[in-house]
Design a protein around this motif. Structure first.
Motif, PDB file in Angstrom:
ATOM      1  N   SER A 139      -3.540  -0.647   5.953  1.00 51.61           N
ATOM      2  CA  SER A 139      -4.759  -0.575   5.155  1.00 51.61           C
ATOM      3  C   SER A 139      -6.415  -0.043   5.752  1.00 51.61           C
ATOM      4  O   SER A 139      -7.087   0.397   5.131  1.00 51.61           O
ATOM      5  N   SER A 140      -6.308  -0.369   7.088  1.00 50.93           N
ATOM      6  CA  SER A 140      -7.505  -0.097   7.758  1.00 50.93           C
ATOM      7  C   SER A 140      -7.826   1.315   7.792  1.00 50.93           C
ATOM      8  O   SER A 140      -8.782   1.968   7.886  1.00 50.93           O
ATOM      9  N   ARG A 141      -6.622   2.026   8.190  1.00 52.57           N
ATOM     10  CA  ARG A 141      -6.651   3.504   8.163  1.00 52.57           C
ATOM     11  C   ARG A 141      -6.988   4.144   6.947  1.00 52.57           C
ATOM     12  O   ARG A 141      -7.735   5.111   6.795  1.00 52.57           O
ATOM     13  N   LEU A 142      -6.444   3.785   5.926  1.00 50.44           N
ATOM     14  CA  LEU A 142      -6.871   3.914   4.517  1.00 50.44           C
ATOM     15  C   LEU A 142      -8.353   3.921   4.152  1.00 50.44           C
ATOM     16  O   LEU A 142      -9.090   4.980   3.822  1.00 50.44           O
ATOM     17  N   LEU A 143      -8.833   2.825   4.545  1.00 49.99           N
ATOM     18  CA  LEU A 143     -10.163   2.613   4.277  1.00 49.99           C
ATOM     19  C   LEU A 143     -11.025   3.391   5.377  1.00 49.99           C
ATOM     20  O   LEU A 143     -12.068   3.965   4.796  1.00 49.99           O
ATOM     21  N   ALA A 144     -10.748   3.653   6.380  1.00 47.52           N
ATOM     22  CA  ALA A 144     -11.444   4.720   7.522  1.00 47.52           C
ATOM     23  C   ALA A 144     -11.255   6.069   6.804  1.00 47.52           C
ATOM     24  O   ALA A 144     -12.485   6.739   7.066  1.00 47.52           O
ATOM     25  N   ALA A 145     -10.341   6.362   6.248  1.00 50.14           N
ATOM     26  CA  ALA A 145     -10.343   7.807   5.710  1.00 50.14           C
ATOM     27  C   ALA A 145     -11.235   7.909   4.486  1.00 50.14           C
ATOM     28  O   ALA A 145     -12.017   8.922   4.289  1.00 50.14           O
ATOM     29  N   ILE A 146     -11.168   6.785   3.581  1.00 49.35           N
ATOM     30  CA  ILE A 146     -12.236   6.878   2.520  1.00 49.35           C
ATOM     31  C   ILE A 146     -13.654   6.810   3.030  1.00 49.35           C
ATOM     32  O   ILE A 146     -14.591   7.527   2.599  1.00 49.35           O
ATOM     33  N   PHE A 147     -14.085   5.967   4.062  1.00 52.18           N
ATOM     34  CA  PHE A 147     -15.385   5.761   4.295  1.00 52.18           C
ATOM     35  C   PHE A 147     -15.802   6.914   4.999  1.00 52.18           C
ATOM     36  O   PHE A 147     -16.925   7.250   5.042  1.00 52.18           O
ATOM     37  N   ALA A 148     -14.745   7.701   5.808  1.00 55.19           N
ATOM     38  CA  ALA A 148     -15.102   8.857   6.585  1.00 55.19           C
ATOM     39  C   ALA A 148     -15.734  10.086   5.560  1.00 55.19           C
ATOM     40  O   ALA A 148     -16.353  10.772   5.866  1.00 55.19           O
ATOM     41  N   ALA A 149     -14.943   9.931   4.323  1.00 59.67           N
ATOM     42  CA  ALA A 149     -15.227  10.941   3.427  1.00 59.67           C
ATOM     43  C   ALA A 149     -16.608  10.828   2.799  1.00 59.67           C
ATOM     44  O   ALA A 149     -17.164  11.739   2.277  1.00 59.67           O
TER      45      ALA A 149
ATOM     46  N   VAL B 200       3.311   4.841  -0.624  1.00 55.04           N
ATOM     47  CA  VAL B 200       2.309   4.248   0.333  1.00 55.04           C
ATOM     48  C   VAL B 200       2.597   3.110   1.057  1.00 55.04           C
ATOM     49  O   VAL B 200       3.256   2.110   0.270  1.00 55.04           O
ATOM     50  N   LEU B 201       2.298   2.969   2.318  1.00 51.53           N
ATOM     51  CA  LEU B 201       2.706   1.739   2.767  1.00 51.53           C
ATOM     52  C   LEU B 201       1.320   1.086   3.239  1.00 51.53           C
ATOM     53  O   LEU B 201       0.562   1.984   4.052  1.00 51.53           O
ATOM     54  N   LEU B 202       0.964   0.059   3.025  1.00 50.26           N
ATOM     55  CA  LEU B 202      -0.200  -0.481   3.167  1.00 50.26           C
ATOM     56  C   LEU B 202       0.016  -1.552   4.185  1.00 50.26           C
ATOM     57  O   LEU B 202       0.635  -2.807   3.825  1.00 50.26           O
ATOM     58  N   ASP B 203      -0.286  -1.526   5.671  1.00 53.75           N
ATOM     59  CA  ASP B 203       0.215  -2.308   6.824  1.00 53.75           C
ATOM     60  C   ASP B 203      -1.019  -3.517   6.883  1.00 53.75           C
ATOM     61  O   ASP B 203      -2.068  -3.113   7.193  1.00 53.75           O
ATOM     62  N   GLU B 204      -0.333  -4.470   6.946  1.00 55.09           N
ATOM     63  CA  GLU B 204      -1.304  -5.680   7.266  1.00 55.09           C
ATOM     64  C   GLU B 204      -2.639  -5.822   6.298  1.00 55.09           C
ATOM     65  O   GLU B 204      -3.901  -5.781   6.547  1.00 55.09           O
ATOM     66  N   LEU B 205      -2.298  -5.820   4.989  1.00 52.34           N
ATOM     67  CA  LEU B 205      -3.335  -6.171   3.947  1.00 52.34           C
ATOM     68  C   LEU B 205      -4.117  -7.237   4.222  1.00 52.34           C
ATOM     69  O   LEU B 205      -3.598  -8.223   4.644  1.00 52.34           O
ATOM     70  N   GLY B 206      -5.533  -7.084   4.169  1.00 53.88           N
ATOM     71  CA  GLY B 206      -6.147  -8.302   4.278  1.00 53.88           C
ATOM     72  C   GLY B 206      -7.021  -8.235   5.747  1.00 53.88           C
ATOM     73  O   GLY B 206      -7.676  -8.939   5.980  1.00 53.88           O
TER      74      GLY B 206
ATOM     75  N   ILE C  22       4.402  -0.297  -0.577  1.00 56.97           N
ATOM     76  CA  ILE C  22       5.016  -1.138   0.362  1.00 56.97           C
ATOM     77  C   ILE C  22       3.905  -2.113   0.795  1.00 56.97           C
ATOM     78  O   ILE C  22       3.012  -1.375   1.492  1.00 56.97           O
ATOM     79  N   ILE C  23       3.573  -3.296   0.934  1.00 56.51           N
ATOM     80  CA  ILE C  23       2.478  -3.912   1.266  1.00 56.51           C
ATOM     81  C   ILE C  23       3.178  -5.031   2.318  1.00 56.51           C
ATOM     82  O   ILE C  23       3.989  -5.862   2.072  1.00 56.51           O
ATOM     83  N   THR C  24       2.374  -4.947   3.633  1.00 57.46           N
ATOM     84  CA  THR C  24       2.840  -6.054   4.565  1.00 57.46           C
ATOM     85  C   THR C  24       1.449  -6.795   4.767  1.00 57.46           C
ATOM     86  O   THR C  24       0.377  -6.299   4.729  1.00 57.46           O
ATOM     87  N   THR C  25       1.697  -7.999   5.003  1.00 53.23           N
ATOM     88  CA  THR C  25       0.496  -9.055   5.061  1.00 53.23           C
ATOM     89  C   THR C  25       0.828 -10.210   5.680  1.00 53.23           C
ATOM     90  O   THR C  25       2.038 -10.822   5.572  1.00 53.23           O
ATOM     91  N   ASN C  26      -0.020 -10.887   6.193  1.00 44.20           N
ATOM     92  CA  ASN C  26       0.164 -12.293   6.880  1.00 44.20           C
ATOM     93  C   ASN C  26      -0.181 -13.266   5.960  1.00 44.20           C
ATOM     94  O   ASN C  26      -0.110 -14.420   6.219  1.00 44.20           O
TER      95      ASN C  26
ATOM     96  N   GLY D 178       9.173  -4.856  -8.444  1.00 43.74           N
ATOM     97  CA  GLY D 178       9.598  -5.144  -7.359  1.00 43.74           C
ATOM     98  C   GLY D 178       9.814  -6.416  -6.905  1.00 43.74           C
ATOM     99  O   GLY D 178      10.089  -7.274  -7.870  1.00 43.74           O
ATOM    100  N   ALA D 179       9.370  -6.739  -5.673  1.00 43.96           N
ATOM    101  CA  ALA D 179       9.976  -8.017  -5.174  1.00 43.96           C
ATOM    102  C   ALA D 179       8.966  -8.610  -3.823  1.00 43.96           C
ATOM    103  O   ALA D 179       8.787  -7.651  -3.193  1.00 43.96           O
ATOM    104  N   ILE D 180       9.035  -9.718  -3.809  1.00 46.80           N
ATOM    105  CA  ILE D 180       8.232 -10.063  -2.604  1.00 46.80           C
ATOM    106  C   ILE D 180       9.200 -10.713  -1.756  1.00 46.80           C
ATOM    107  O   ILE D 180      10.064 -11.542  -2.271  1.00 46.80           O
ATOM    108  N   VAL D 181       9.066 -10.269  -0.416  1.00 43.23           N
ATOM    109  CA  VAL D 181       9.837 -10.762   0.501  1.00 43.23           C
ATOM    110  C   VAL D 181       9.090 -11.733   1.545  1.00 43.23           C
ATOM    111  O   VAL D 181       8.309 -11.004   2.411  1.00 43.23           O
ATOM    112  N   ASP D 182       9.408 -13.026   1.499  1.00 37.49           N
ATOM    113  CA  ASP D 182       8.647 -13.950   2.414  1.00 37.49           C
ATOM    114  C   ASP D 182       9.290 -14.245   3.864  1.00 37.49           C
ATOM    115  O   ASP D 182      10.581 -14.503   3.958  1.00 37.49           O
ATOM    116  N   LEU D 183       8.676 -13.547   4.828  1.00 39.41           N
ATOM    117  CA  LEU D 183       9.265 -13.499   6.039  1.00 39.41           C
ATOM    118  C   LEU D 183       8.844 -14.806   6.868  1.00 39.41           C
ATOM    119  O   LEU D 183       9.000 -14.838   8.370  1.00 39.41           O
ATOM    120  N   GLU D 184       8.378 -15.822   6.384  1.00 37.46           N
ATOM    121  CA  GLU D 184       7.724 -16.931   7.028  1.00 37.46           C
ATOM    122  C   GLU D 184       8.696 -17.561   8.010  1.00 37.46           C
ATOM    123  O   GLU D 184       9.732 -17.852   7.182  1.00 37.46           O
TER     124      GLU D 184
END
Length: 108
Positions: free
Chosen positions: A1-11, A33-39, A66-70, A93-99
């Motif tokens: 998600s950091s790259r996504l925001l970087a693209a938006i703010f760069a624009a 869309v894959l949002l990696d490490e949301l938050g 697809i969203i990944t987050t801690n 969809g489903a939430i997959v908890d990998l804790e």
């Protein structure tokens, strides 16, 4: 998600083609869309708004995201109540908890 925001703010800069709205629209309409490490990207009002806009549009259009987050769903709900609500919709969809799963990056 950091790259996504970087693209938006760069624009938002003068030297970048496209507008923030065009960047948001492209991520809102792309097949998957894959949002990696949301938050992890920080919690400015602008970042919260932009991510919410994209995820809401994808939710309405029923597009795969697809969203990944801690973060737990509860923690996400405190920052992004609308995002947490959409993530919890089991009809889409489903939430997959990998804790407790061993993080391969921490192995010695």
């Amino acid at each position: 998600s950091s790259r996504l925001l970087a693209a938006i703010f760069a624009a938002m800069g003068d030297d970048t083609p496209g507008s923030p709205g065009e960047v948001i629209e492209s991520y809102s309409k792309i097949d998957v869309v894959l949002l990696d490490e949301l938050g992890r990207e920080g919690h400015t009002e602008a970042s919260l708004t932009r991510i919410s806009e994209i995820l809401n549009e994808r939710y309405v259009e029923r597009l795969p995201t697809i969203i990944t987050t801690n973060w737990s769903l509860e923690a996400i709900g405190k920052v992004w109540p609308d995002v947490a609500s959409r993530m919890a919709d089991s009809s889409l969809g489903a939430i997959v908890d990998l804790e407790g799963v061993l993080d391969h990056r921490k192995r010695g």
